[in-house]
Design a protein around this motif. Structure first.
Motif, short mmCIF file in Angstrom:
data_model
loop_
_atom_site.label_atom_id
_atom_site.label_comp_id
_atom_site.label_asym_id
_atom_site.label_seq_id
_atom_site.Cartn_x
_atom_site.Cartn_y
_atom_site.Cartn_z
N SER A 180 0.50 -1.34 0.32
CA SER A 180 0.22 -0.19 0.50
C SER A 180 0.92 1.44 -0.04
O SER A 180 2.31 1.76 0.08
N ASN A 254 -3.62 -6.48 -10.31
CA ASN A 254 -3.60 -5.48 -11.42
C ASN A 254 -4.77 -4.44 -11.52
O ASN A 254 -4.89 -3.31 -11.48
N PRO A 255 -6.09 -4.85 -10.93
CA PRO A 255 -6.75 -3.94 -10.80
C PRO A 255 -6.98 -2.85 -8.97
O PRO A 255 -7.13 -1.86 -9.51
N LEU A 256 -6.36 -3.44 -8.34
CA LEU A 256 -5.79 -3.23 -7.02
C LEU A 256 -4.65 -1.75 -7.62
O LEU A 256 -4.92 -0.15 -6.61
N SER A 258 -3.97 -0.71 -10.74
CA SER A 258 -4.46 0.84 -11.84
C SER A 258 -5.46 1.67 -11.09
O SER A 258 -5.57 2.64 -10.71
N GLN A 259 -6.32 1.34 -9.45
CA GLN A 259 -7.07 2.03 -8.29
C GLN A 259 -6.16 2.52 -7.60
O GLN A 259 -6.78 3.49 -6.81
N ASP A 260 -5.02 2.58 -7.79
CA ASP A 260 -3.95 3.53 -6.85
C ASP A 260 -3.81 2.50 -5.55
O ASP A 260 -3.22 3.54 -4.41
N GLN A 261 -4.68 1.06 -5.40
CA GLN A 261 -4.69 0.56 -3.23
C GLN A 261 -3.75 0.38 -3.87
O GLN A 261 -3.24 0.51 -2.59
#
Length: 306
Positions: A180, A254-256, A258-261
């Motif tokens: 994170s 990858n989805p996380l 791309s969301q900068d999480q």
């Protein structure tokens, strides 16, 4: 199988053929027309009916030079043959529905990570298109033998798919490291894999040795961390909460990212790449539901789901 058993089966098969020939004569009451319908000679047909009557020790037909009539026994045999022919027709109709209707159950065995990321939405979309479909999903890493198991499909990560199966490649992936923004702001970002020894690395208790490659260099890092969990989704939750660095398949992270999480670390270092395949047995006449699902899976990735 012994000779006597084979001979008995052959006799039973031949007798059933004679019943079928008789039913055609009984329906038409005309040997010439029946022979034409059956595509056989009239003499062969007459001989087979006579043989059947001898085997049964009863007359089925009354023959004259101009007419053919049924005896009482003939009427009885005809009624039974009509029932049998109707049962065969219903059987074939049912089989035709199986091969042409997109309904019924589809059984799939698939690994946990893939299922969490892709399988459930993939199945949900398919059911929206075909409401008559239900799914039986077995989630795990046991390699089922599709040739003798109940499963229609297997989804497996491998670089050597079995040669006795149809293998459709779905995607390639590798493990990547992420943490994170809060964790990296507090603890700094590792520059080389060896820096991971100074970080809290969250992993499965059996997967604490992390392997990396960069050109000709290889690194095996024995990691440690404040938390070990044998559930990947919980590892992701822990990383999102700033508890440490995780190393999991890129398609899951990858989805996380791309969301900068989460932020990827050590992107210059690679791990072993693997492919994921949809596996299923070779079949000459595949049912409509299986054909439709195979097509659906192909379109799912062509539509950018990877």
């Amino acid at each position: 199988m012994r000779y006597r058993e084979i001979s008995a089966m052959q006799k039973a098969h031949k007798r059933f053929e004679r019943y079928h020939l008789f039913s055609e004569v009984a329906e038409t009451l005309n040997f010439a027309k029946a022979a034409e319908n059956l595509g056989i000679s009239r003499s062969y047909l007459s001989t087979q009916i006579s043989t059947l009557e001898k085997e049964l020790a009863v007359s089925l037909l009354i023959r004259t030079t101009r007419h053919v009539k049924l005896t009482a026994a003939g009427h009885q045999v005809l009624q039974k043959m009509r029932q049998i022919n109707a049962s065969v027709a219903n059987l074939e109709k049912g089989l035709n529905q199986v091969t042409t209707d997109v309904t019924g159950q589809i059984s799939i065995t698939a690994p946990m990570l893939f299922s969490q990321r892709y399988l459930l939405p993939l199945c949900a979309r398919f059911q929206q298109q075909y409401p008559g479909i239900t799914f039986d999903l077995n989630i795990g890493y046991q390699n089922e033998n599709l040739a003798c198991s109940r499963f229609d499909f297997a989804i497996r990560a491998t670089n050597t798919p079995p040669e006795n199966m149809v293998a459709k490649k779905l995607l390639s992936y590798q493990h990547i490291c992420c943490a994170s923004p809060e964790y990296l702001a507090k603890n700094g970002r590792p520059v080389t894999p060896l820096d991971l020894t100074h970080h809290s690395c969250l992993s499965d208790p059996n997967l604490t040795l992390w392997h990396f490659e960069q050109q000709n260099d290889q690194y095996d890092v024995d990691t440690h961390g404040t938390l070990q969990i044998n559930d990947n989704m919980l590892l992701i939750q822990a990383a999102l909460q700033g508890q440490g660095i995780i190393k999991l398949p890129d398609f899951l992270l990858n989805p996380l990212i791309s969301q900068d999480q989460l932020i990827q670390v050590l992107p210059e270092f690679t791990t072993l790449s693997r492919d994921i395949y949809l596996l299923f047995p070779h079949q000459a006449n595949r049912s409509a539901k299986l054909r439709a699902f195979i097509e659906h899976v192909s379109q799912f990735w062509q539509g950018g789901q990877e």
